[in-house]
Design an enzyme around this catalytic site. Structure first.
Site, PDB file in Angstrom:
ATOM      1  N   SER A  26       5.423  48.997  23.151  1.00 54.90           N
ATOM      2  CA  SER A  26       6.719  48.317  23.055  1.00 54.90           C
ATOM      3  C   SER A  26       7.298  48.421  21.645  1.00 54.90           C
ATOM      4  O   SER A  26       8.471  48.745  21.462  1.00 54.90           O
ATOM      5  CB  SER A  26       6.570  46.841  23.439  1.00 54.90           C
ATOM      6  N   ARG A 108      14.478  53.550  40.243  1.00 58.30           N
ATOM      7  CA  ARG A 108      14.561  52.363  39.392  1.00 58.30           C
ATOM      8  C   ARG A 108      15.995  52.194  38.881  1.00 58.30           C
ATOM      9  O   ARG A 108      16.549  53.096  38.262  1.00 58.30           O
ATOM     10  CB  ARG A 108      13.578  52.471  38.219  1.00 58.30           C
ATOM     11  N   SER A 156      15.089  43.039  30.048  1.00 61.91           N
ATOM     12  CA  SER A 156      15.383  42.932  28.613  1.00 61.91           C
ATOM     13  C   SER A 156      15.556  44.305  27.987  1.00 61.91           C
ATOM     14  O   SER A 156      16.147  44.433  26.910  1.00 61.91           O
ATOM     15  CB  SER A 156      14.271  42.165  27.904  1.00 61.91           C
ATOM     16  N   GLN A 157      15.059  45.354  28.642  1.00 59.52           N
ATOM     17  CA  GLN A 157      15.186  46.701  28.075  1.00 59.52           C
ATOM     18  C   GLN A 157      16.641  47.164  28.048  1.00 59.52           C
ATOM     19  O   GLN A 157      17.022  47.949  27.177  1.00 59.52           O
ATOM     20  CB  GLN A 157      14.319  47.690  28.863  1.00 59.52           C
ATOM     21  N   ASP A 299       4.413  41.580  31.746  1.00 63.54           N
ATOM     22  CA  ASP A 299       3.385  42.632  31.743  1.00 63.54           C
ATOM     23  C   ASP A 299       1.970  42.068  31.800  1.00 63.54           C
ATOM     24  O   ASP A 299       1.011  42.815  32.013  1.00 63.54           O
ATOM     25  CB  ASP A 299       3.530  43.526  30.515  1.00 63.54           C
TER      26      ASP A 299
END
Length: 416
Positions: A26, A108, A156-157, A299
């Site tokens: 990350s 996705r 959040s990405q 995660d």
């Protein structure tokens, strides 16, 4: 057994080892984009060897463009973070590219991010299905507004992708977050890393503002991966006795998954920070916590849920909304594989209840991984309570933790 499968067992339920974890995927993926946007003014140290990070680094360095025609192809494979970050990154870069990925990546959604970038002035088209990759991106974004809105409860990405490029937009960016913000620690990580690189921000209520500004010369050191650490906390929780040392991890981490120390304290795992890392030790303790809110650290969900199932601890979980759009539908995958132990994960709206009333420990289970690295690693510690655990497509761990199986052997597990 397939050649890509592994069978895990252990001669001892007492685990003692030192495990050196790779750099945080990350943190590293954010740092690499910052380095590229700064044109090398910012350098990245302790780069992760996770496959996703290797892929992103190759693309950003220009070594992974396919074809020399008018529109080069950039293929991120299964790297979801790379897909989101690069969508924003390439909207700023000169030229035109086709950004694509694996078959799962094409399933996705990315429409929310594309809509936000289009509202800024980006020229992005879908080449197959509306709202999903592949994307045809014509760069050199001509900014038409400095204020946009984006939903906060999806990924959040998407928000991070916009924040990473904000300082390089001619007019900066005012980003209004609609509704509740999912995975807030990941957004805070992004802003902290930008700050390390000289990029200032203001966060007032639901609006994050970043003015046009230049990066400061310097370096970003990537901490080891707390997500990877979670599997060692699971090992400690399922062992009879455990003493593990994970070098490099700090008590004041940028990573939201460092909340792991608090979560796993519920299972009797103490975390002592000294000697430049963290020592894990198991102490006998009754498990009292019944509700786990994992909204800020999705995660960790598979790890915590599998540990609860293995210990027969019935609990309720919230904050799992984003799990269905990850590498696989992680809710369905958990439900399928936990059923082999007689455990049910029951979905009631946004609340998930773990039912262990029919739980049993078989002599052997065969775990499908669904092309999801976290399924393989979350279920591997079950070898401490089930004599043989077969993991299908075991190489999937390369996505985030390539040395996982080597480290498992180092800790005393037998792997065939």
């Amino acid at each position: 057994m397939s050649s890509n499968n592994l069978i895990i067992s252990t001669p001892s339920k007492n685990i003692k080892a030192t495990i050196q974890l790779t750099g945080s995927k990350s943190e590293c993926n954010r740092a690499l984009v910052i380095e590229a946007l700064s044109k090398g003014t910012v350098k990245v140290e302790n780069i992760s060897d996770a496959a996703d990070t290797v892929t992103l680094a190759a693309i950003l360095s220009g070594k992974a463009l396919i074809g020399t025609n008018e529109m080069p192809v950039v293929n991120v494979g299964p790297a979801g973070t790379a897909m989101r970050f690069l969508t924003a990154y390439f909207a700023l870069q000169p030229g035109e590219i086709l950004l694509t990925g694996s078959e799962r990546m094409k399933q996705r959604p990315i429409g929310i991010l594309v809509d936000a970038l289009r509202s800024l002035g980006a020229k992005i088209n879908y080449t197959e299905n509306e709202g999903y990759p592949p994307l045809q991106i014509k760069g050199s974004l001509e900014q038409i507004t400095d204020s946009i809105s984006i939903k906060g409860d999806v990924s959040s990405q998407y928000i991070t992708a916009l924040l990473l490029i904000a300082s390089q937009l001619p007019n900066g960016l005012h980003l209004h977050i609609e509704g509740e913000l999912t995975s807030r620690p990941y957004v805070e990580m992004t802003l902290s890393m930008l700050q390390q690189a000289g990029i200032q921000h203001q966060w007032n209520e639901n609006t994050i503002s970043i003015a046009n500004q230049t990066f400061r010369e310097g370096s970003i050191w990537v901490e080891p991966d707390w997500s990877a650490a979670s599997y060692w906390y699971a090992v400690a929780a399922l062992a009879n006795e455990a003493e593990l040392f994970l070098p490099g991890l700090t008590a004041y981490s940028l990573q939201g998954d460092s909340v792991l120390t608090e979560l796993m304290a519920n299972f009797g795992i103490t975390s002592q920070f000294k000697d430049g890392g963290v020592y894990l030790k198991k102490e006998p303790k009754p498990i009292l916590r019944k509700i786990f809110d994992l909204k800020a650290c999705p995660d960790l969900a598979q790890t915590v849920i599998v540990v609860c199932a293995a210990l027969g601890h019935e609990a309720t979980f919230t904050g799992l909304e984003t799990l269905k759009i990850k590498e696989t539908d992680r809710i369905k995958a958990l439900q399928n594989e936990l059923a082999q132990m007689g455990v049910s994960l029951i979905e009631k709206g946004q609340i998930y209840k773990l039912d262990c009333s029919k739980r049993f420990m078989p002599e052997r289970i065969k775990v499908k991984t669904y092309e999801d690295h976290r399924m393989a690693m979350a279920f591997a510690p079950l070898a401490l309570v089930i004599p043989q655990v077969e993991i299908e497509d075991a190489k999937v761990v390369e996505k985030s933790y390539p040395d996982f199986w080597n480290d498992f052997e180092k800790a005393g597990f037998d792997i065939d």
